[in-house]
Design an enzyme around this catalytic site. Structure first.
Site, PDB file in Angstrom:
ATOM      1  CB  SER A  88      -0.937   0.000   1.206  1.00 21.51           C
ATOM      2  OG  SER A  88      -0.204  -0.145   2.404  1.00 21.51           O
ATOM      3  CG  HIS A 128      -3.743  -0.644  -2.180  1.00 21.95           C
ATOM      4  ND1 HIS A 128      -4.271   0.637  -2.134  1.00 21.95           N
ATOM      5  CD2 HIS A 128      -3.490  -0.994  -0.899  1.00 21.95           C
ATOM      6  CE1 HIS A 128      -4.320   1.033  -0.879  1.00 21.95           C
ATOM      7  NE2 HIS A 128      -3.855   0.064  -0.109  1.00 21.95           N
ATOM      8  CE  LYS A 155      -7.646   0.233   0.564  1.00 22.69           C
ATOM      9  NZ  LYS A 155      -7.813   1.365   1.469  1.00 22.69           N
TER      10      LYS A 155
HETATM   11  C1  LIG Z   1      -3.502  -3.296   2.087  1.00 24.33           C
HETATM   12  C2  LIG Z   1      -4.667  -2.767   2.879  1.00 24.33           C
HETATM   13  N1  LIG Z   1      -5.462  -3.631   3.524  1.00 24.33           N
HETATM   14  C3  LIG Z   1      -6.515  -3.212   4.236  1.00 24.33           C
HETATM   15  C4  LIG Z   1      -6.821  -1.877   4.331  1.00 24.33           C
HETATM   16  C5  LIG Z   1      -7.978  -1.461   5.182  1.00 24.33           C
HETATM   17  O1  LIG Z   1      -9.121  -1.318   4.410  1.00 24.33           O
HETATM   18  P1  LIG Z   1     -10.303  -0.376   4.904  1.00 24.33           P
HETATM   19  O2  LIG Z   1      -9.897   1.020   4.586  1.00 24.33           O
HETATM   20  O3  LIG Z   1     -11.498  -0.849   4.154  1.00 24.33           O
HETATM   21  O4  LIG Z   1     -10.433  -0.590   6.383  1.00 24.33           O
HETATM   22  C6  LIG Z   1      -6.033  -0.941   3.656  1.00 24.33           C
HETATM   23  C7  LIG Z   1      -6.282   0.512   3.655  1.00 24.33           C
HETATM   24  O5  LIG Z   1      -7.092   1.134   4.126  1.00 24.33           O
HETATM   25  C8  LIG Z   1      -4.928  -1.389   2.928  1.00 24.33           C
HETATM   26  O6  LIG Z   1      -4.115  -0.529   2.313  1.00 24.33           O
END
Ligand SMILES: Cc1ncc(COP(=O)(O)O)c(C=O)c1O
Length: 395
Positions: free
Chosen positions: A176, A204, A235
């Site tokens: 990320s 992502h 996203k």
């Molecule tokens: C790789 C990754 N997994 C999980 C999440 C968490 O997702 P959410 O924003 O829906 O809680 C994120 C970013 O927010 C992320 O970058």
């Protein structure tokens, strides 16, 4: 009380204090930020679908038909038709037997990892995995072996040390904060050899990689070999919420054992309808995935031409590594003065000494906007004496 004041002061002194900025209007390539028009280069709305008329209409129609909230956890009274429908669509899209929705990606990772691993087991986690994976490992009470980023030799060593106690290998598909891609084929082979489950977080990668935006696992043609994937709706799918795709048996287990599923209110119908409309738009027009990739390459190349390296990024996440937190925030401010919003990312989101601007590109940015942003980034970086090592461009 005093300790809070002191802790805030310490964050300020270390250049780690954060504050909220206000984005007015919808999440498009250009927004009003704290009242000022800017080019938005740090949104995860990668395909621009959060702003798409059909997605917005689907959410409002769902609010009228189903109401605004699910009213309870799925196992009590919150299981509604939109949940079932979207789970079926997501499982089919990803090529898995079943899917289970969670309130967010954070909840999906925390709940899934802690349900799959426990005391006496070992979880293997890449050092650059998302914080929600880190927290899932902590909550599981399993031993966590954090392997150096994408370092297969280090992971192999850890697997050997675990001597058959390995429960799970977990990795981001696209990292990320760095925008590079995990070595999934090798991870799948190691998981098989050591009888561990493999879980890939596609937060992502969905909408950005693979055939029709199916993600990094599909891009590597590993569907049958990755036991679980986590994806988010917040996203590229322009909404809010998340899902896990896995075998029907695993999903049945998770809905009994993942505490962030069992003890949390089900995602609301308008958010699910929005994600479903976004998924339909993605299936109807897979070319938008190509536009996103091309835009990302344009930005990386233009930054390289300014002498600014973007590390191992191969995707729409394009980091400009600065190092020191204070200098990173200063660069972000100078760029903002020039009308470009790219948020500075600092510890604890990234390791100490690796603060960066994290540009995230959208398919709806124009080429001219990206070229101009790179030119302005070069100007601001030179003004501050920021040296970012140029790296060879991705193939
Ligand atoms: C790789 C990754 N997994 C999980 C999440 C968490 O997702 P959410 O924003 O829906 O809680 C994120 C970013 O927010 C992320 O970058």
């Amino acid at each position: 009380m005093t300790d809070i004041v002191e802790r805030l002061e310490e964050l300020r002194e270390r250049g780690l204090h954060r504050r909220l900025r206000l984005v007015e209007g919808r999440q498009g390539p250009r927004v009003q930020l704290d009242g000022k028009p800017v080019l938005l280069l740090c949104s995860n709305n990668y395909l621009g679908l959060a702003d798409h008329p059909r997605v917005r209409e689907a959410a409002s129609a769902a609010a009228l038909r189903w109401g605004t909230g699910a009213g309870g956890s799925r196992l009590i009274s919150g299981n509604m038709e939109p949940h079932r429908q979207l789970e079926e669509r997501l499982a089919a899209f990803k090529g898995y037997e079943a899917a289970l929705l969670f309130g967010s990606g954070y909840l999906a990772n925390v709940g899934t990892i802690s349900a799959l691993a426990g005391r006496g087991g070992v979880v293997f986690s890449d050092e650059l995995n998302h914080a929600s994976i880190v927290d899932g490992c902590r909550l599981s009470r399993a031993e966590t072996f954090v392997y150096r980023h994408a370092d297969l030799e280090h992971l192999k060593w850890g697997l050997r040390q675990a001597g058959g106690h390995g429960s799970l290998i977990v990795t981001d598909g696209v990292f990320s904060m760095d925008g590079d891609i995990a070595p999934l084929a090798e991870l799948a082979a190691l998981a098989r050899r050591h009888a561990c489950r493999l879980m890939v977080d596609e937060a992502h990668a969905t909408g950005a990689l693979g055939p029709g935006g199916r993600g990094s696992v599909a891009a590597a043609e590993l569907g049958g070999e990755v036991d679980l994937i986590v994806g988010t709706l917040g996203k590229a799918l322009g909404s809010y919420g998340a899902y896990v795709c896995a075998s029907a048996e695993t999903v049945e287990y998770l809905l009994n054992a993942a505490r962030s599923f069992v003890f949390s209110t089900a995602p609301p119908p308008p958010a699910l309808a929005a994600a479903q409309a976004a998924l339909e738009l993605l299936e109807e027009d897979p070319a938008q995935v190509g536009r996103l990739g091309a835009n990302a390459a344009t930005l990386r190349e233009a930054l390289a031409a300014e002498g600014l390296g973007t590390g191992a990024s191969r995707t729409q996440i394009v980091p400009l590594r600065v190092g020191e937190a204070g200098l990173t925030m200063e660069l972000s401010e100078r760029l903002l003065e020039r009308g470009v919003f790219a948020q500075g990312i600092r510890p604890p989101t990234v390791p100490e000494g690796s603060s960066r601007l994290r540009f995230s590109v959208m398919a709806t940015h124009s080429e001219d906007e990206l070229l101009e942003a790179a030119r302005l980034a070069g100007e601001a970086a030179r003004e501050l004496g920021v040296v970012s090592v140029p790296t060879p461009l991705a193939a």
